[in-house]
Design a protein around this motif. Structure first.
Motif, short mmCIF file in Angstrom:
data_model
loop_
_atom_site.label_atom_id
_atom_site.label_comp_id
_atom_site.label_asym_id
_atom_site.label_seq_id
_atom_site.Cartn_x
_atom_site.Cartn_y
_atom_site.Cartn_z
N ASN A 180 4.12 1.93 9.83
CA ASN A 180 4.12 1.13 11.06
C ASN A 180 4.29 -0.35 10.79
O ASN A 180 4.16 -1.16 11.70
CB ASN A 180 2.82 1.36 11.84
CG ASN A 180 2.70 2.80 12.30
OD1 ASN A 180 3.67 3.40 12.74
ND2 ASN A 180 1.50 3.35 12.17
N GLN A 182 2.24 -2.19 9.01
CA GLN A 182 0.95 -2.83 8.84
C GLN A 182 0.61 -2.96 7.35
O GLN A 182 0.81 -2.02 6.58
CB GLN A 182 -0.16 -2.02 9.54
CG GLN A 182 0.04 -1.89 11.03
CD GLN A 182 0.01 -3.23 11.73
OE1 GLN A 182 -0.89 -4.04 11.51
NE2 GLN A 182 1.01 -3.48 12.57
N ILE A 183 0.11 -4.11 6.97
CA ILE A 183 -0.28 -4.34 5.58
C ILE A 183 -1.51 -3.49 5.25
O ILE A 183 -2.50 -3.52 5.98
CB ILE A 183 -0.58 -5.83 5.34
CG1 ILE A 183 0.69 -6.66 5.53
CG2 ILE A 183 -1.17 -6.05 3.94
CD1 ILE A 183 0.46 -8.15 5.51
N TYR A 184 -1.43 -2.74 4.14
CA TYR A 184 -2.59 -1.98 3.70
C TYR A 184 -3.08 -2.41 2.32
O TYR A 184 -4.17 -2.04 1.90
CB TYR A 184 -2.33 -0.47 3.74
CG TYR A 184 -1.31 0.02 2.75
CD1 TYR A 184 -1.68 0.37 1.45
CD2 TYR A 184 0.02 0.15 3.10
CE1 TYR A 184 -0.75 0.82 0.54
CE2 TYR A 184 0.96 0.62 2.19
CZ TYR A 184 0.57 0.95 0.93
OH TYR A 184 1.50 1.40 0.03
N ASP A 185 -2.29 -3.22 1.61
CA ASP A 185 -2.72 -3.71 0.30
C ASP A 185 -1.80 -4.86 -0.09
O ASP A 185 -0.71 -5.02 0.46
CB ASP A 185 -2.63 -2.60 -0.75
CG ASP A 185 -3.48 -2.87 -1.98
OD1 ASP A 185 -4.17 -3.91 -2.04
OD2 ASP A 185 -3.47 -2.03 -2.90
N ARG A 230 3.17 -2.23 2.87
CA ARG A 230 3.03 -1.90 4.29
C ARG A 230 3.14 -0.40 4.51
O ARG A 230 3.85 0.29 3.79
CB ARG A 230 4.10 -2.61 5.11
CG ARG A 230 3.98 -4.13 5.03
CD ARG A 230 5.11 -4.81 5.79
NE ARG A 230 5.01 -6.25 5.70
CZ ARG A 230 4.30 -7.01 6.54
NH1 ARG A 230 3.64 -6.45 7.53
NH2 ARG A 230 4.26 -8.32 6.39
N ASP A 231 2.44 0.08 5.54
CA ASP A 231 2.54 1.49 5.91
C ASP A 231 3.78 1.71 6.77
O ASP A 231 4.56 0.79 7.02
CB ASP A 231 1.26 1.96 6.60
CG ASP A 231 0.99 1.28 7.93
OD1 ASP A 231 1.93 0.71 8.54
OD2 ASP A 231 -0.17 1.33 8.39
N PRO A 284 3.81 4.02 -3.72
CA PRO A 284 3.71 3.77 -2.28
C PRO A 284 4.99 4.08 -1.49
O PRO A 284 5.01 3.92 -0.28
CB PRO A 284 3.41 2.27 -2.21
CG PRO A 284 4.07 1.71 -3.42
CD PRO A 284 3.95 2.79 -4.47
N ALA A 290 2.91 -7.96 -0.23
CA ALA A 290 2.19 -7.00 0.61
C ALA A 290 2.85 -5.64 0.53
O ALA A 290 4.07 -5.54 0.41
CB ALA A 290 2.17 -7.50 2.04
#
Length: 111
Positions: free
Chosen positions: A68, A70-73, A65-66, A40, A63
């Protein structure tokens, strides 16, 4: 068997710098089952986790994060941050060890 220096991240704890054997058996023992490797990050590192962690209800850990924020997984169970070589896992450089120790320092899931 060669040894590698990696980060071990357990739920609710700060990351630990560990030296371990660079073998499938050692990686599986560290995460408690069959491994899954995800990539990632842009750095030459891999995140090694239990491939069935969510299915077997291992505790939620950290978490992901991308760009931005934002949590994605969310990773379930213990995981390792390992260095990458051309064809295998390797030790983290001091710079990468420091960077990922800071990234995963907070033991809360949503850090």
């Amino acid at each position: 068997m060669s040894k590698i220096n990696v980060l071990l991240v357990k739920p609710g704890q700060s990351p630990l710098r560990v030296e371990m054997e660079n073998s499938l058996e050692s990686l599986q023992a560290a995460v408690g089952g069959y491994i899954q490797v995800v990539y990632p990050f842009d750095d030459p590192v891999g995140l090694v986790c239990n491939e069935d962690g969510k299915l077997i209800s291992l505790p939620m850990n950290r978490a992901l994060r991308d760009g931005n924020g934002q949590i994605y997984d969310i990773v379930a169970g213990d995981f390792l941050i390992v260095g990458l070589t051309e064809d295998d896992f390797g030790s983290l450089s001091q710079e990468l060890m420091d960077r990922y120790e800071k990234i995963f320092y907070h033991p809360e899931i949503f850090c």
